[in-house]
Scaffold this active site. Structure first.
Site, PDB file in Angstrom:
ATOM      1  N   HIS A 137       0.865  -1.176   0.000  1.00 12.40           N
ATOM      2  CA  HIS A 137       0.000   0.000   0.000  1.00 12.40           C
ATOM      3  C   HIS A 137       0.904   1.228   0.000  1.00 12.40           C
ATOM      4  O   HIS A 137       2.027   1.195   0.495  1.00 12.40           O
ATOM      5  CB  HIS A 137      -0.870  -0.027   1.262  1.00 12.40           C
ATOM      6  N   ASP A 152       2.849  -4.730   8.316  1.00 10.66           N
ATOM      7  CA  ASP A 152       1.617  -3.985   8.092  1.00 10.66           C
ATOM      8  C   ASP A 152       0.459  -4.979   8.174  1.00 10.66           C
ATOM      9  O   ASP A 152       0.235  -5.779   7.266  1.00 10.66           O
ATOM     10  CB  ASP A 152       1.679  -3.316   6.712  1.00 10.66           C
ATOM     11  N   LYS A 183     -11.183  -1.521   9.942  1.00 10.19           N
ATOM     12  CA  LYS A 183     -11.301  -2.768   9.188  1.00 10.19           C
ATOM     13  C   LYS A 183     -11.655  -3.939  10.101  1.00 10.19           C
ATOM     14  O   LYS A 183     -11.875  -5.055   9.632  1.00 10.19           O
ATOM     15  CB  LYS A 183      -9.997  -3.049   8.445  1.00 10.19           C
ATOM     16  N   CYS A 191      -4.638   2.228  -3.857  1.00  4.58           N
ATOM     17  CA  CYS A 191      -3.418   2.760  -3.227  1.00  4.58           C
ATOM     18  C   CYS A 191      -2.254   1.790  -3.385  1.00  4.58           C
ATOM     19  O   CYS A 191      -1.439   1.602  -2.469  1.00  4.58           O
ATOM     20  CB  CYS A 191      -3.650   3.084  -1.748  1.00  4.58           C
ATOM     21  N   GLN A 241      -4.763  -5.448   6.838  1.00  6.13           N
ATOM     22  CA  GLN A 241      -5.725  -6.392   6.263  1.00  6.13           C
ATOM     23  C   GLN A 241      -5.738  -7.739   6.972  1.00  6.13           C
ATOM     24  O   GLN A 241      -6.695  -8.503   6.827  1.00  6.13           O
ATOM     25  CB  GLN A 241      -5.411  -6.618   4.775  1.00  6.13           C
TER      26      GLN A 241
END
Length: 414
Positions: free
Chosen positions: A131, A208, A234, A372, A211
């Protein structure tokens, strides 16, 4: 230790859907079908109630007052820190920094740890499926420190080429920062192997988890990552709240990020001393209300069980994959062996945005564009994709509605 998810015989999806008020609305005269969960998930009533309860009963600033409301607000805020600690199995509560989200968490580490540690000629490794939030901060710091940014390539299936990653690691590698699950492809990266190899090379690792946190059990001690970040919106929680996990010894040595109230011990015109962890990195009045409500979201996910969520979403993904491939000219972008619940695709001769508009006319919300992840789109030589991403409240019938909508779009646009 973090709780182990136990798969139930079957989730009562109708009961789960009843807990999300927004799912009962219509869009353009059609029942809402919400397939944009990788961008942000919808919120259950328990989270909405927690937010309203805060503003209705104990709204106050935190950490700075001795009156009852301030103490209650502080207790609610700190309860979320403890919930985060449990959620990712951090060793110490001081290792949990409350941020605005994954983006701020990455920038915090870039502008503190990386700015302090990087020297000219050093190297930072990211991947080709990142991203923008996990690209731009490292570009800025590498340019400032005259360090090099290296990229792990992505193969045609949307998987990282690990053999090339191992070749990129050198004694000059100071940090590896990679996404756990791709927001554009759904690929689940083998982060434990990535972390182990980086540590063997003497580098630190940032994961990261924007997700992954809602789909996968996260145990930062078992992974042995140095930093981990995620965003609450999320995770069926409020917007504007996130978490940075960092190993205590690293956070303690890092310089401050933002200056102001709360992050100090004593201030004089001659000198300022800084607060202990975790408050050293939490300057100013935070997003108190949404942080308090975050605990309800984390508890909601754990009560359902991530294994149960993942099993249901995998069923949706498999169904969507088989049905969408019946559409002539449709190509799925990202066919990794390990995927989470999203599917990105293109249709020959049709722009993704046109498809998105026609689906919206049928009440179906998908995301179109580059997500993104422009370098990843360039790698596949496409301007963008149509992305349908699934959550625990989605149904097989909604997937069939997506298929019908796509068939309708193809007839109109070809």
């Amino acid at each position: 230790m973090t709780s182990t998810s136990v798969i139930q015989p079957a989730l009562d999806i109708a009961a789960i859907r009843s807990q999300f008020p927004i799912l009962h609305r219509e869009v353009k005269g059609k029942p809402l079908v919400y397939f944009d969960n990788a961008a942000t998930a919808q919120k259950p009533q328990v989270v909405i109630d927690a937010l309203v309860n805060y503003y209705s009963h104990y709204n106050a600033n935190i950490h700075r007052g001795i009156h009852t409301l301030a103490e209650e607000a502080t207790a609610g805020f700190e309860a979320t820190r403890d919930a985060f600690r449990h959620f990712v199995n951090a060793r110490h509560r001081e290792e949990i920094i409350i941020t605005k989200g994954t983006t701020e968490s990455i920038n915090l580490v870039a502008y503190t740890w990386a700015r302090q540690q990087l020297q000219a000629g050093d190297e930072v490794i990211i991947s080709g499926m990142e991203h923008h939030s996990n690209i731009v901060p490292w570009q800025i710091i590498c340019a400032e420190k005259q360090a090099s940014l290296k990229v792990i390539p992505v193969d045609d299936n949307g998987e990282l080429v690990l053999e090339e990653y191992y070749k990129l690691l050198t004694p000059r590698t100071k940090l590896v920062s990679v996404v756990h699950v791709s927001n554009a492809l759904g690929t689940v990266n083998p982060v434990k192997d990535i972390i182990s190899a980086a540590h063997n090379a003497g580098a630190k690792v940032f994961i990261d988890g924007a997700q992954s946190a809602v789909h996968l059990d996260i145990d930062v001690q078992e992974l042995d990552c140095d930093f981990f970040a995620c965003s609450v919106h999320k995770l069926y929680g409020p917007t504007g709240v996130g978490m940075l996990y960092g190993k205590k010894e690293l956070l303690a040595e890092m310089p401050v990020f933002l200056g102001g109230g709360e992050m100090i011990k004593e201030v004089s015109f001659e000198q300022t001393t800084y607060a202990d962890l975790p408050y050293k990195y939490e300057a100013g009045t935070p997003n108190i209300a949404d942080t308090v409500a975050t605990a309800a979201a984390l508890n909601y996910v754990q009560e359902i069980g991530k294994a149960n969520i993942r099993a249901h979403e995998d069923e949706l993904l498999q169904h969507a994959t088989s049905r969408l491939l019946t559409i002539d000219g449709l190509t799925i972008i990202g066919r990794a062996k390990e995927k989470t619940s999203l599917i990105s695709f293109v249709i020959d001769g049709i722009h993704p945005q046109d498809v998105g508009i026609l689906l919206d006319n049928r009440g179906i919300a998908v995301r179109t564009g580059h997500h993104c992840a422009q370098p990843l789109m360039a790698r596949f030589k496409i301007p963008g994709t149509i992305r349908a991403s699934f959550a625990v409240y989605n149904t097989l019938e909604e997937v069939d509605a997506l298929l019908a909508g796509l068939q309708h779009a193809v007839k109109l646009l070809r």
